[in-house]
Design a protein around this motif. Structure first.
Motif, PDB file in Angstrom:
ATOM      1  N   GLN A 124      35.700  16.220  34.442  1.00 40.36           N
ATOM      2  CA  GLN A 124      36.786  15.329  34.861  1.00 40.36           C
ATOM      3  C   GLN A 124      38.108  15.699  34.201  1.00 40.36           C
ATOM      4  OE1 GLN A 124      36.142  11.200  33.899  1.00 40.36           O
ATOM      5  NE2 GLN A 124      37.819  10.486  35.201  1.00 40.36           N
ATOM      6  N   VAL A 125      38.067  16.079  32.920  1.00 40.04           N
ATOM      7  CA  VAL A 125      39.322  16.335  32.204  1.00 40.04           C
ATOM      8  C   VAL A 125      39.792  17.774  32.329  1.00 40.04           C
ATOM      9  CG1 VAL A 125      38.865  14.478  30.552  1.00 40.04           C
ATOM     10  CG2 VAL A 125      38.180  16.821  29.983  1.00 40.04           C
ATOM     11  N   THR A 126      38.905  18.705  32.707  1.00 43.38           N
ATOM     12  CA  THR A 126      39.304  20.113  32.743  1.00 43.38           C
ATOM     13  C   THR A 126      39.496  20.679  34.149  1.00 43.38           C
ATOM     14  OG1 THR A 126      36.999  20.898  32.679  1.00 43.38           O
ATOM     15  CG2 THR A 126      38.126  20.582  30.558  1.00 43.38           C
ATOM     16  N   GLU A 127      38.756  20.180  35.136  1.00 41.65           N
ATOM     17  CA  GLU A 127      38.816  20.770  36.473  1.00 41.65           C
ATOM     18  C   GLU A 127      40.207  20.716  37.109  1.00 41.65           C
ATOM     19  OE1 GLU A 127      36.883  22.656  38.450  1.00 41.65           O
ATOM     20  OE2 GLU A 127      35.652  22.855  36.655  1.00 41.65           O
ATOM     21  N   PRO A 128      41.012  19.679  36.857  1.00 45.28           N
ATOM     22  CA  PRO A 128      42.350  19.659  37.477  1.00 45.28           C
ATOM     23  C   PRO A 128      43.226  20.861  37.120  1.00 45.28           C
ATOM     24  CG  PRO A 128      41.789  17.481  36.647  1.00 45.28           C
ATOM     25  CD  PRO A 128      40.728  18.415  36.145  1.00 45.28           C
ATOM     26  N   PHE A 129      42.869  21.603  36.078  1.00 49.94           N
ATOM     27  CA  PHE A 129      43.702  22.725  35.637  1.00 49.94           C
ATOM     28  C   PHE A 129      43.174  24.084  36.112  1.00 49.94           C
ATOM     29  CE2 PHE A 129      43.958  19.371  32.374  1.00 49.94           C
ATOM     30  CZ  PHE A 129      45.287  19.019  32.532  1.00 49.94           C
ATOM     31  N   ARG A 130      42.087  24.099  36.867  1.00 51.93           N
ATOM     32  CA  ARG A 130      41.453  25.378  37.209  1.00 51.93           C
ATOM     33  C   ARG A 130      42.379  26.286  38.023  1.00 51.93           C
ATOM     34  NH1 ARG A 130      36.264  27.561  37.280  1.00 51.93           N
ATOM     35  NH2 ARG A 130      35.347  25.608  36.541  1.00 51.93           N
ATOM     36  N   LYS A 131      43.041  25.736  39.048  1.00 55.14           N
ATOM     37  CA  LYS A 131      43.887  26.582  39.896  1.00 55.14           C
ATOM     38  C   LYS A 131      45.080  27.141  39.129  1.00 55.14           C
ATOM     39  CE  LYS A 131      42.882  25.108  44.616  1.00 55.14           C
ATOM     40  NZ  LYS A 131      43.462  24.681  45.910  1.00 55.14           N
ATOM     41  N   GLU A 132      45.712  26.323  38.303  1.00 55.21           N
ATOM     42  CA  GLU A 132      46.871  26.844  37.583  1.00 55.21           C
ATOM     43  C   GLU A 132      46.447  27.833  36.502  1.00 55.21           C
ATOM     44  OE1 GLU A 132      48.800  24.212  34.436  1.00 55.21           O
ATOM     45  OE2 GLU A 132      48.075  22.686  35.842  1.00 55.21           O
ATOM     46  N   LEU A 133      45.256  27.669  35.941  1.00 54.13           N
ATOM     47  CA  LEU A 133      44.751  28.659  34.989  1.00 54.13           C
ATOM     48  C   LEU A 133      44.462  29.982  35.686  1.00 54.13           C
ATOM     49  CD1 LEU A 133      42.349  26.457  32.838  1.00 54.13           C
ATOM     50  CD2 LEU A 133      44.425  27.591  32.031  1.00 54.13           C
ATOM     51  N   LEU A 134      43.964  29.915  36.925  1.00 51.81           N
ATOM     52  CA  LEU A 134      43.741  31.142  37.681  1.00 51.81           C
ATOM     53  C   LEU A 134      45.065  31.862  37.933  1.00 51.81           C
ATOM     54  CD1 LEU A 134      41.812  33.038  39.167  1.00 51.81           C
ATOM     55  CD2 LEU A 134      42.078  31.600  41.198  1.00 51.81           C
ATOM     56  N   ALA A 187      43.342  58.229  45.012  1.00 50.92           N
ATOM     57  CA  ALA A 187      43.519  57.354  43.861  1.00 50.92           C
ATOM     58  C   ALA A 187      43.543  58.204  42.594  1.00 50.92           C
ATOM     59  CB  ALA A 187      42.375  56.349  43.791  1.00 50.92           C
ATOM     60  N   PRO A 188      44.627  58.174  41.837  1.00 52.38           N
ATOM     61  CA  PRO A 188      44.685  58.969  40.614  1.00 52.38           C
ATOM     62  C   PRO A 188      43.593  58.550  39.636  1.00 52.38           C
ATOM     63  CG  PRO A 188      46.856  58.106  41.204  1.00 52.38           C
ATOM     64  CD  PRO A 188      45.851  57.408  42.066  1.00 52.38           C
ATOM     65  N   ALA A 189      43.037  59.495  38.923  1.00 51.77           N
ATOM     66  CA  ALA A 189      41.970  59.206  37.966  1.00 51.77           C
ATOM     67  C   ALA A 189      42.477  58.259  36.879  1.00 51.77           C
ATOM     68  CB  ALA A 189      41.475  60.509  37.343  1.00 51.77           C
ATOM     69  N   GLY A 190      41.697  57.232  36.621  1.00 51.27           N
ATOM     70  CA  GLY A 190      42.006  56.319  35.527  1.00 51.27           C
ATOM     71  C   GLY A 190      43.044  55.263  35.821  1.00 51.27           C
ATOM     72  N   VAL A 191      43.628  55.272  37.015  1.00 47.83           N
ATOM     73  CA  VAL A 191      44.664  54.292  37.353  1.00 47.83           C
ATOM     74  C   VAL A 191      44.031  53.097  38.049  1.00 47.83           C
ATOM     75  CG1 VAL A 191      46.733  53.842  38.728  1.00 47.83           C
ATOM     76  CG2 VAL A 191      46.485  56.018  37.509  1.00 47.83           C
ATOM     77  N   GLU A 192      44.363  51.903  37.577  1.00 49.01           N
ATOM     78  CA  GLU A 192      43.969  50.669  38.249  1.00 49.01           C
ATOM     79  C   GLU A 192      45.213  50.069  38.902  1.00 49.01           C
ATOM     80  OE1 GLU A 192      40.486  48.410  36.285  1.00 49.01           O
ATOM     81  OE2 GLU A 192      41.775  49.045  34.638  1.00 49.01           O
ATOM     82  N   PHE A 193      45.004  49.365  40.008  1.00 48.54           N
ATOM     83  CA  PHE A 193      46.130  48.909  40.816  1.00 48.54           C
ATOM     84  C   PHE A 193      46.279  47.396  40.807  1.00 48.54           C
ATOM     85  CE2 PHE A 193      45.290  53.136  42.392  1.00 48.54           C
ATOM     86  CZ  PHE A 193      46.556  53.642  42.626  1.00 48.54           C
ATOM     87  N   VAL A 194      47.522  46.970  40.983  1.00 47.23           N
ATOM     88  CA  VAL A 194      47.823  45.552  41.180  1.00 47.23           C
ATOM     89  C   VAL A 194      47.091  45.062  42.426  1.00 47.23           C
ATOM     90  CG1 VAL A 194      49.669  43.904  41.728  1.00 47.23           C
ATOM     91  CG2 VAL A 194      50.072  45.739  40.057  1.00 47.23           C
ATOM     92  N   GLU A 195      46.539  43.866  42.343  1.00 43.35           N
ATOM     93  CA  GLU A 195      45.878  43.235  43.486  1.00 43.35           C
ATOM     94  C   GLU A 195      46.704  42.039  43.953  1.00 43.35           C
ATOM     95  OE1 GLU A 195      41.270  44.149  42.017  1.00 43.35           O
ATOM     96  OE2 GLU A 195      42.015  42.090  42.143  1.00 43.35           O
ATOM     97  N   PRO A 196      46.580  41.657  45.216  1.00 45.09           N
ATOM     98  CA  PRO A 196      47.245  40.439  45.694  1.00 45.09           C
ATOM     99  C   PRO A 196      46.393  39.210  45.394  1.00 45.09           C
ATOM    100  CG  PRO A 196      46.065  41.447  47.504  1.00 45.09           C
ATOM    101  CD  PRO A 196      45.824  42.331  46.297  1.00 45.09           C
ATOM    102  N   ILE A 197      46.955  38.032  45.601  1.00 43.12           N
ATOM    103  CA  ILE A 197      46.183  36.807  45.452  1.00 43.12           C
ATOM    104  C   ILE A 197      46.624  35.810  46.517  1.00 43.12           C
ATOM    105  CG2 ILE A 197      47.742  35.681  43.787  1.00 43.12           C
ATOM    106  CD1 ILE A 197      45.138  34.720  42.338  1.00 43.12           C
ATOM    107  N   ALA A 198      45.676  35.165  47.144  1.00 44.36           N
ATOM    108  CA  ALA A 198      45.975  34.192  48.190  1.00 44.36           C
ATOM    109  C   ALA A 198      46.520  32.904  47.574  1.00 44.36           C
ATOM    110  CB  ALA A 198      44.726  33.884  49.017  1.00 44.36           C
ATOM    111  N   GLU A 199      47.533  32.364  48.209  1.00 46.22           N
ATOM    112  CA  GLU A 199      48.154  31.136  47.711  1.00 46.22           C
ATOM    113  C   GLU A 199      47.159  29.983  47.650  1.00 46.22           C
ATOM    114  OE1 GLU A 199      51.570  28.867  49.828  1.00 46.22           O
ATOM    115  OE2 GLU A 199      52.489  30.338  48.481  1.00 46.22           O
ATOM    116  N   SER A 200      46.225  29.947  48.583  1.00 45.04           N
ATOM    117  CA  SER A 200      45.271  28.848  48.631  1.00 45.04           C
ATOM    118  C   SER A 200      44.371  28.794  47.407  1.00 45.04           C
ATOM    119  CB  SER A 200      44.400  28.969  49.889  1.00 45.04           C
ATOM    120  OG  SER A 200      43.710  30.212  49.901  1.00 45.04           O
ATOM    121  N   LEU A 201      44.216  29.910  46.692  1.00 45.01           N
ATOM    122  CA  LEU A 201      43.344  29.941  45.523  1.00 45.01           C
ATOM    123  C   LEU A 201      43.988  29.346  44.286  1.00 45.01           C
ATOM    124  CD1 LEU A 201      41.793  33.547  45.691  1.00 45.01           C
ATOM    125  CD2 LEU A 201      40.807  31.409  46.536  1.00 45.01           C
ATOM    126  N   ILE A 202      45.312  29.305  44.247  1.00 47.83           N
ATOM    127  CA  ILE A 202      45.978  29.041  42.969  1.00 47.83           C
ATOM    128  C   ILE A 202      46.955  27.884  42.970  1.00 47.83           C
ATOM    129  CG2 ILE A 202      45.782  31.347  41.995  1.00 47.83           C
ATOM    130  CD1 ILE A 202      48.475  32.012  43.194  1.00 47.83           C
TER     131      ILE A 202
END
Length: 320
Positions: free
Chosen positions: A16-26, A103-118
């Motif tokens: 009850q006290v922690t779930e309201p913050f899940r989306k903003e923490l994501l 894909a260059p060796a050892g490089v990781e890429f920025v990912e997108p995020i859906a607005e509905s998740l956060i």
């Protein structure tokens, strides 16, 4: 009350006290890590750590501050294991031909995020600017501690004293770290342009041209949508294209026959986006996600993420 009953009560109270913050923490973990997959893992770890220490939580700070402290430090630990995530334009010069990139060796890429998740509808407008892809990519140039301080102070507006408590440091150290972070961010952030709100009429018109161009193999609609200085980035490779002429060469090669592509619009990173499906011969299978950057004078960027897992992660069906 039995021990089992007490445990159930405690668990219900914790939720009850922690779930309201899940989306903003994501959203916070995503800004830190530039990966929706990593951010979800860290949020799960945050709630696990919080649950394990809930009995010892004495209320000296708010639950929100307590959770942000756990989440931020979990992000800092994750960042010790790797380098920065990038976009293709941060790796080298634009392509001069249509040869497929790698894909260059050892490089990781920025990912997108859906607005509905956060975001919840009530807070969405205030969070969009801090989630745009250009800013997320720029934040990756900051050392992890500078990134944390900048996000906690500038984006989330936590007081310096609370940030110092979260990071086990002094207020003076927070202030000096913030100054260095601002200077570094200014040196790597692209020149600010006027990005249209994703729900505005002009952004929706550009999105419609993009979808029409692909679904109907209408290259005129695609050309109409692009600004002269538009860029397309093939995220996951080092390849990107600069200028309407080169972008149209790529798009003309990619659109295929009418009906090959199907697209579902949504919002990602505070920008219009599409979940993309390609004709597999037995329906339409996920291809990936494209995030558009609209301005009053046309699209300036198209970021293409050829990762089918993003389509289902963002809540879209596995086939259409």
């Amino acid at each position: 009350m039995t021990r089992q009953g007490a445990a159930l009560t405690s668990e219900a109270e914790f939720a009850q006290v922690t779930e309201p913050f899940r989306k903003e923490l994501l959203a916070h973990c995503y800004r830190m890590l530039a990966s929706v997959h990593e951010a979800e893992d860290v949020v799960q770890e945050t709630y696990l750590r919080a649950w394990r220490s809930y009995d010892a939580f004495e209320g000296r700070s708010s639950v929100r501050v307590w959770l942000y402290r756990i989440a931020t430090n979990a992000c800092l630990t994750a960042l010790e294991q790797r380098g920065r995530r990038a976009l293709p334009s941060g790796l080298g010069a634009p392509a001069s031909d249509l040869s497929p990139g790698t894909a260059p060796a050892g490089v990781e890429f920025v990912e997108p995020i859906a607005e509905s998740l956060i975001s919840d509808p009530a807070s969405i407008v205030t969070t969009r600017e801090s989630l745009r892809l250009a800013l997320i990519a720029a934040l990756q140039y900051l050392p992890a501690k500078q990134r944390a301080v900048l996000i906690l102070r500038e984006v989330l507006a936590f007081p310096a004293a609370e940030v110092a408590t979260m990071l086990d440091t002094s207020v003076a150290a927070v202030k000096s770290t913030l100054q260095r972070a601002r200077a570094r961010l200014d040196s790597v952030t692209p020149a600010a342009g006027e990005v249209s709100e994703p729900t505005s009429a002009e952004a929706q018109a550009l999105l419609a041209d993009y979808i029409t161009g692909f679904e109907n193999s209408d290259t005129a609609a695609l050309e109409r949508a692009l600004r002269a200085d538009a860029a397309i980035e093939m995220v996951g490779t080092s390849t990107w294209f600069n200028g309407r002429v080169m972008c149209m060469r790529l798009l003309a090669d990619a659109v295929g026959a009418p009906g090959y592509w199907r697209m579902i619009p949504f919002i990602a990173n505070g920008q219009p986006a599409v979940a993309t499906y390609g004709n597999s011969g037995d329906g339409y299978a996920p291809y990936g996600v494209a995030v558009l950057t609209p301005t009053p004078t046309g699209l300036t960027h198209i970021h293409v993420f050829s990762d089918p897992s993003l389509v289902t992660l963002f809540g879209f069906p596995p086939s259409v």
